[in-house]
Design an enzyme around this catalytic site. Structure first.
Site, short mmCIF file in Angstrom:
data_model
loop_
_atom_site.label_atom_id
_atom_site.label_comp_id
_atom_site.label_asym_id
_atom_site.label_seq_id
_atom_site.Cartn_x
_atom_site.Cartn_y
_atom_site.Cartn_z
N THR A 184 0.88 -1.18 0.00
CA THR A 184 0.00 0.00 0.00
C THR A 184 0.91 1.22 0.00
OG1 THR A 184 -0.03 0.12 2.38
CG2 THR A 184 -1.73 -1.22 1.37
N LYS A 439 -13.60 17.94 9.31
CA LYS A 439 -14.39 18.00 10.54
C LYS A 439 -14.61 19.46 10.91
CE LYS A 439 -12.91 13.54 12.16
NZ LYS A 439 -11.63 12.92 12.42
N TRP A 444 -19.18 16.37 10.01
CA TRP A 444 -18.33 15.93 8.90
C TRP A 444 -18.82 16.47 7.56
CZ3 TRP A 444 -17.01 10.04 9.76
CH2 TRP A 444 -16.27 9.92 10.94
P1 ADP Z 1 -3.29 3.67 -2.52
O1 ADP Z 1 -4.27 4.57 -3.20
O2 ADP Z 1 -3.15 4.03 -1.07
O3 ADP Z 1 -2.07 3.45 -3.28
P2 ADP Z 1 -5.11 1.52 -2.94
O4 ADP Z 1 -5.05 1.46 -4.39
O5 ADP Z 1 -5.21 0.30 -2.15
O6 ADP Z 1 -3.87 2.24 -2.39
O7 ADP Z 1 -6.28 2.54 -2.58
C1 ADP Z 1 -7.45 2.13 -1.97
C2 ADP Z 1 -8.30 3.32 -1.63
O8 ADP Z 1 -8.69 4.02 -2.81
C3 ADP Z 1 -9.58 2.96 -0.96
O9 ADP Z 1 -9.41 2.71 0.41
C4 ADP Z 1 -10.44 4.19 -1.24
O10 ADP Z 1 -10.17 5.23 -0.34
C5 ADP Z 1 -9.96 4.61 -2.60
N1 ADP Z 1 -10.90 4.11 -3.62
C6 ADP Z 1 -10.79 3.03 -4.39
N2 ADP Z 1 -11.85 2.92 -5.22
C7 ADP Z 1 -12.66 3.96 -4.96
C8 ADP Z 1 -13.92 4.42 -5.48
N3 ADP Z 1 -14.57 3.79 -6.45
N4 ADP Z 1 -14.44 5.54 -4.95
C9 ADP Z 1 -13.82 6.22 -3.97
N5 ADP Z 1 -12.63 5.85 -3.46
C10 ADP Z 1 -12.05 4.74 -3.94
#
Ligand code: ADP
Length: 545
Positions: A184, A439, A444
């Site tokens: 991540t 916030k 929120w």
């Molecule tokens: P990073 O962006 O931290 O590199 P990830 O690809 O695992 O890692 O990201 C996941 C995050 O992306 C989710 O927890 C969420 O916040 C966001 N995300 C993914 N898909 C969507 C979506 N369709 N709408 C809104 N947010 C999304």
């Protein structure tokens, strides 16, 4: 009493063997870094993956070892997607756009002995290599003709493959064996490794092929506009082997023009990627005066961050069924998919797009709930927001190497760090990441909903909303906007446009026009950078400083 059915393990190699047997001739198209187009097939991919596995074994790779990649979407990278897990080793895809310190940390933590990379990353690899204590072999994903001169420390992928027969029977092992490793991005603390298994990967592939999932099928020609280093390219390579779909790999070129031309040339029916990629595509079409109706896609998946409603609308206006899915590295990644239910089919298109602009409903295998700050369950009534919790066979149970400790609660739920509402039909609407929530005086405000509303303004190309310090309300929303070329909207115009679309007290305290917005390594808005930069914007503005 146990059932009497065969306990055949769910292995990634069986996906490839199936594709080789039943979809042998179907095409894999690749635009490698050397230029040009390479056309191969599932049959050739299977043969070359076996040769790759033999070559890796000859280099000393054993089951359980990690093999790292720093590479774009090409046929060679796709072959490694099968070669590495097929032999029982772990494919560790690394995002080359990360900062050097993150790459250093991630590669050392994954501790791969072999690193395979595209030629354009040679300088990057040279700068990293002295610090990678486990690294024994550097393999360049190219042919002999393109190998750099005078570098006996480098191995050539094509030369390695050519030395092998491909005569290998994929080994059978426990389906829970690790198959892939993705980190991540580490917006909070060090990046953490999510370790997928063969079982989780194959089950996730079934989801991608479900009609109400990503609907991937043999009839598809998929333009893979999400990188192979971004959460297993959302599972599409494995799902494509499962159903024998044609795969189109754009290499390093993810700009609007290259995607448009490749999609047209290969008659792509489906594509997927983060919103920024599609915003880039439409910008190109607009600048070049090309009618979006010429895009060949039938379906288009937007994910990775919230799909702006206006973007979904543009695809639908072009006759393309664009929809959204939600997930994260920890969920393999697909967990929810927005699909129209039968009763939505009668709705006007506008309202259908409202449905598709939500993050969707849980697919079988994924359980969801939302909880309050005290951990208690909140109702699924479409109005209450809470932290989204997830559980399922392709959801992580803990990070690689035990980093972050125990990540599940007593009942096996994983806290996503996303804030959402769930309505009575199970549709999830994501309002924020918990760290991006604004916030204001204890209430929120959803940055995603504000951005979405702003993107409906014809002069707005991109918008980001962050919470910045405020003397009275602790935090208030600030909106940063990139104007479309020629767009002349003022801050007041944008605020007037938003009024009525969101509740009054959500309206940003200021709108600032910028030329660029910072993006993360996966192409998402980097709100951490914006918050830091603008944290005192309202305070200094109010005091007239
Ligand atoms: P990073 O962006 O931290 O590199 P990830 O690809 O695992 O890692 O990201 C996941 C995050 O992306 C989710 O927890 C969420 O916040 C966001 N995300 C993914 N898909 C969507 C979506 N369709 N709408 C809104 N947010 C999304």
């Amino acid at each position: 009493m146990l059932g009497l059915m065969q306990d055949r393990p769910l292995l990634i190699s069986s996906l490839l063997t199936h594709a080789e047997t039943y979809h042998r001739e179907n095409t894999i198209v690749s635009a490698p870094c050397e230029g040009g187009i390479v056309r191969s097939s599932w049959g050739e991919t299977a043969l070359r993956a076996r040769q790759g596995a033999q070559a890796l074994a000859r280099l000393g790779v054993n089951p359980g070892d990690r093999v790292a990649t720093l590479a774009w979407n090409t046929h060679r990278h796709l072959e490694l997607y099968f070669a590495v897990p097929g032999m029982g080793a772990v494919l560790h895809t690394v995002n080359p756009r990360l900062f050097a310190e993150q790459l250093d940390y991630i590669l050392n933590h994954g501790a791969a002995g072999v690193l395979a990379f595209d030629l354009p990353f040679l300088d990057l690899v040279d700068s990293l290599a002295p610090k990678l204590t486990h690294l024994r072999h550097k393999v360049v994903l190219t042919d002999a003709a393109h190998m750099p001169d005078g570098r006996d420390d480098l191995l050539c992928y094509e030369t390695l493959l050519a030395a092998e027969s491909g005569d290998l029977v994929w080994p059978a092992f426990d389906e829970r064996t690790a198959s892939g490793l993705c980190y991540t991005s580490g917006t909070t603390g060090d990046p953490k490794g999510v370790l997928y298994s063969h079982r989780s990967t194959v089950l996730h592939a079934f989801l991608c092929c479900q009609a109400d999932g990503l609907h991937l099928s043999r009839a598809d020609s998929t333009l893979l506009a999400v990188p192979l280093f971004h959460v297993n390219a959302w599972g599409i390579p494995y799902a494509s082997a499962m159903c024998g779909a044609k795969v189109v790999l754009p290499g390093p070129k993810l700009d609007g023009q290259s995607l448009y031309e490749l999609a047209r040339a290969e008659e792509c029916t489906f594509s997927l990627g983060v919103p920024t990629v599609w915003i880039g595509l439409f910008k190109y079409l607009e600048d070049a005066g090309i009618d979006p109706a010429l895009l060949p896609f039938q379906r288009l998946l937007i994910g990775g961050s919230a799909a702006p409603r206006a973007l979904l609308q543009r695809f639908h206006d072009a006759g393309i069924h664009a929809f959204q899915a939600w997930g994260m590295s920890e969920t393999s990644p697909v967990a929810t998919v927005a699909t129209l239910l039968p009763h939505h089919r009668e709705l006007p298109r506008d309202q259908q797009i409202d449905v598709l602009a939500r993050q969707g409903r849980a697919m079988f295998g994924v359980e969801l709930r939302i909880v309050g700050e005290d951990g208690a369950d909140l109702p699924h009534d479409g109005s209450v927001t809470g932290e989204l919790m997830v559980r399922g066979p392709w959801v992580t149970s803990g990070y690689y190497g035990g980093v972050g400790g125990d990540v599940l609660d007593g009942e096996g739920w994983f806290a996503t760090g996303d804030v959402a509402r769930i309505d009575s039909e199970g549709f999830v609407t994501l309002t924020d990441r918990s760290k991006d929530v604004i916030k204001s005086g204890g209430e929120w405000i959803s940055s995603i909903e504000l951005e979405n509303a702003a993107l409906g303004h014809p002069a707005v190309e991109a918008a980001a909303v962050v919470g910045v310090a405020h003397e009275r309300w602790q935090e208030r929303p600030l909106m940063l906007v990139i104007r479309k070329p020629g767009g002349s909207a003022t801050a007041q115009d944008i605020l007037d446009f938003l009024a009525g679309k969101v509740v009054g007290w959500w309206l940003p305290d200021d709108v600032v026009f910028v030329d660029n917005l910072p993006l993360t390594a996966t192409g998402k808005l980097d709100k951490k950078v914006l918050r830091k930069q603008y944290i005192n914007h309202l305070i200094t503005a109010e005091t007239g400083a």
